[in-house]
Write a protein that holds these residues in place. Structure first.
Motif, PDB file in Angstrom:
ATOM      1  N   TYR A   1       0.865  -1.182   0.000  1.00 32.17           N
ATOM      2  CA  TYR A   1       0.000   0.000   0.000  1.00 32.17           C
ATOM      3  C   TYR A   1       0.900   1.229   0.000  1.00 32.17           C
ATOM      4  N   GLN A   2       0.982   1.887  -1.134  1.00 33.63           N
ATOM      5  CA  GLN A   2       1.875   3.033  -1.311  1.00 33.63           C
ATOM      6  C   GLN A   2       1.359   3.908  -2.450  1.00 33.63           C
ATOM      7  N   PRO A   3       1.806   5.159  -2.508  1.00 34.59           N
ATOM      8  CA  PRO A   3       1.434   5.995  -3.653  1.00 34.59           C
ATOM      9  C   PRO A   3       2.039   5.419  -4.934  1.00 34.59           C
ATOM     10  N   ALA A   4       1.333   5.575  -6.033  1.00 37.60           N
ATOM     11  CA  ALA A   4       1.830   5.086  -7.316  1.00 37.60           C
ATOM     12  C   ALA A   4       3.118   5.809  -7.664  1.00 37.60           C
ATOM     13  N   SER A   5       4.057   5.052  -8.155  1.00 39.25           N
ATOM     14  CA  SER A   5       5.355   5.620  -8.516  1.00 39.25           C
ATOM     15  C   SER A   5       5.527   5.541 -10.022  1.00 39.25           C
ATOM     16  N   GLN A   6       6.754   5.633 -10.466  1.00 34.40           N
ATOM     17  CA  GLN A   6       7.031   5.571 -11.896  1.00 34.40           C
ATOM     18  C   GLN A   6       6.651   4.214 -12.472  1.00 34.40           C
ATOM     19  N   SER A   7       6.630   3.185 -11.648  1.00 29.88           N
ATOM     20  CA  SER A   7       6.266   1.855 -12.127  1.00 29.88           C
ATOM     21  C   SER A   7       4.751   1.681 -12.239  1.00 29.88           C
ATOM     22  N   ASP A   8       3.977   2.686 -11.873  1.00 27.34           N
ATOM     23  CA  ASP A   8       2.511   2.665 -11.946  1.00 27.34           C
ATOM     24  C   ASP A   8       1.875   1.668 -10.991  1.00 27.34           C
TER      25      ASP A   8
ATOM     26  N   GLY B   1       0.495   1.008  -7.196  1.00 22.85           N
ATOM     27  CA  GLY B   1       0.124   1.701  -5.971  1.00 22.85           C
ATOM     28  C   GLY B   1      -1.166   2.475  -6.178  1.00 22.85           C
ATOM     29  N   PHE B   2      -1.473   3.387  -5.233  1.00 24.60           N
ATOM     30  CA  PHE B   2      -2.723   4.133  -5.327  1.00 24.60           C
ATOM     31  C   PHE B   2      -2.490   5.521  -5.923  1.00 24.60           C
ATOM     32  N   SER B   3      -3.533   6.013  -6.549  1.00 27.24           N
ATOM     33  CA  SER B   3      -3.527   7.376  -7.076  1.00 27.24           C
ATOM     34  C   SER B   3      -4.961   7.895  -7.010  1.00 27.24           C
ATOM     35  N   GLU B   4      -5.095   9.205  -7.003  1.00 22.37           N
ATOM     36  CA  GLU B   4      -6.426   9.803  -6.990  1.00 22.37           C
ATOM     37  C   GLU B   4      -6.425  11.083  -7.813  1.00 22.37           C
ATOM     38  N   MET B   5      -7.618  11.442  -8.263  1.00 29.57           N
ATOM     39  CA  MET B   5      -7.786  12.664  -9.039  1.00 29.57           C
ATOM     40  C   MET B   5      -9.050  13.364  -8.532  1.00 29.57           C
ATOM     41  N   LYS B   6      -8.908  14.634  -8.194  1.00 28.44           N
ATOM     42  CA  LYS B   6     -10.040  15.405  -7.699  1.00 28.44           C
ATOM     43  C   LYS B   6     -10.909  15.820  -8.885  1.00 28.44           C
ATOM     44  N   ILE B   7     -12.197  15.524  -8.790  1.00 31.79           N
ATOM     45  CA  ILE B   7     -13.147  15.881  -9.854  1.00 31.79           C
ATOM     46  C   ILE B   7     -13.936  17.119  -9.450  1.00 31.79           C
TER      47      ILE B   7
ATOM     48  N   ARG C   1     -15.786  15.056  -4.697  1.00 29.59           N
ATOM     49  CA  ARG C   1     -15.820  13.891  -5.599  1.00 29.59           C
ATOM     50  C   ARG C   1     -14.411  13.594  -6.098  1.00 29.59           C
ATOM     51  N   TYR C   2     -14.014  12.331  -5.982  1.00 31.08           N
ATOM     52  CA  TYR C   2     -12.683  11.899  -6.392  1.00 31.08           C
ATOM     53  C   TYR C   2     -12.754  10.628  -7.227  1.00 31.08           C
ATOM     54  N   GLN C   3     -11.790  10.480  -8.090  1.00 35.11           N
ATOM     55  CA  GLN C   3     -11.544   9.233  -8.809  1.00 35.11           C
ATOM     56  C   GLN C   3     -10.342   8.592  -8.114  1.00 35.11           C
ATOM     57  N   VAL C   4     -10.503   7.391  -7.559  1.00 36.25           N
ATOM     58  CA  VAL C   4      -9.450   6.699  -6.817  1.00 36.25           C
ATOM     59  C   VAL C   4      -9.087   5.425  -7.580  1.00 36.25           C
ATOM     60  N   GLU C   5      -7.789   5.093  -7.596  1.00 36.88           N
ATOM     61  CA  GLU C   5      -7.337   3.912  -8.330  1.00 36.88           C
ATOM     62  C   GLU C   5      -6.214   3.224  -7.572  1.00 36.88           C
ATOM     63  N   PHE C   6      -6.198   1.906  -7.606  1.00 33.52           N
ATOM     64  CA  PHE C   6      -5.074   1.134  -7.078  1.00 33.52           C
ATOM     65  C   PHE C   6      -4.689   0.099  -8.116  1.00 33.52           C
ATOM     66  N   SER C   7      -3.384   0.066  -8.430  1.00 34.11           N
ATOM     67  CA  SER C   7      -2.852  -0.861  -9.418  1.00 34.11           C
ATOM     68  C   SER C   7      -1.830  -1.768  -8.746  1.00 34.11           C
ATOM     69  N   GLY C   8      -1.970  -3.071  -8.938  1.00 35.06           N
ATOM     70  CA  GLY C   8      -1.044  -4.024  -8.352  1.00 35.06           C
ATOM     71  C   GLY C   8      -0.199  -4.704  -9.412  1.00 35.06           C
ATOM     72  N   ASN C   9       0.866  -5.361  -8.975  1.00 35.70           N
ATOM     73  CA  ASN C   9       1.681  -6.133  -9.910  1.00 35.70           C
ATOM     74  C   ASN C   9       1.081  -7.528 -10.072  1.00 35.70           C
ATOM     75  N   SER C  10       1.789  -8.415 -10.764  1.00 37.78           N
ATOM     76  CA  SER C  10       1.238  -9.734 -11.050  1.00 37.78           C
ATOM     77  C   SER C  10       1.170 -10.627  -9.810  1.00 37.78           C
ATOM     78  N   LEU C  11       1.779 -10.230  -8.702  1.00 31.58           N
ATOM     79  CA  LEU C  11       1.725 -11.011  -7.464  1.00 31.58           C
ATOM     80  C   LEU C  11       0.654 -10.512  -6.500  1.00 31.58           C
TER      81      LEU C  11
END
Length: 187
Positions: free
Chosen positions: A25-32, A34-40, A44-54
């Motif tokens: 659980y960490q902010p998204a880095s250059q490797s994409d 982790g979590f990221s958010e965008m204020k709408i 109201r927010y758009q929230v995203e979490f991207s994991g690796n293959s594990l």
């Protein structure tokens, strides 16, 4: 010179070890990852979490919900509603069991420096190893599927008591209940 090669070996080991664990659980880095958010809007927010293959699907969705609750509290709100939620799976087949090396052993080249030009030659003194992997004729032994999950949600935050609707989440309760499942990065 030995210190430099030791430092390079330790750095390579650290990179290899980092790639062999699930996304923490960490902010998204250059490797994409982790979590990221965008204020709408203001609430109201758009929230995203991207994991690796594990990182499995359940973990990715849990981290997304935890981030939504954290974001709600950071902005001074008490509850949030999930307006839209989606989890995407990106799968690909990866060859396994092959003995292929990117440095193809049967065509070993040595480089020599001759004045202003560099040239190379085939090392005839090095014997060919029979039974080695030929990338043009031999195929990988097996394939396995690698899947990466990306969970995203649009949330609307609110203040006061949580409405009696299953789409609303109390941010304090979400943080309290999910905190034990969150794996943070090792410093």
């Amino acid at each position: 010179m030995k210190r430099l090669s030791l430092a390079a070996a330790i750095a390579a080991l650290a990179i290899t070890t980092a790639c062999a664990t699930a996304t923490p659980y960490q902010p998204a880095s250059q490797s994409d990852r982790g979590f990221s958010e965008m204020k709408i809007e203001e609430n109201r927010y758009q929230v995203e979490f991207s994991g690796n293959s594990l990182t499995d699907r359940k973990t990715v969705e849990t981290y997304l919900l935890f981030r939504a609750a954290e974001l709600t509290k950071q902005n001074g709100f008490d509850h949030f509603r999930v307006v839209r939620r989606d989890t995407d799976a990106n799968s690909r087949l990866v060859p396994t069991g092959a003995t292929y090396s990117p440095f193809y052993d049967n065509f070993y080249l040595r480089y020599r420096y001759f004045g202003p030009r560099a040239s190379y030659f085939y090392d005839y003194a090095r014997p060919l190893r029979y039974g080695s992997y030929d990338p043009f004729w031999d195929g990988p032994v097996d394939y396995r599927e690698q899947t990466r999950y990306v969970a995203s949600a649009e949330i609307v935050m609110g203040k006061g008591a949580k409405p009696d609707d299953v789409a609303y989440f109390d941010a304090d309760q979400v943080i309290f209940n999910l905190a034990g499942q969150i794996q943070r990065p090792v410093p």
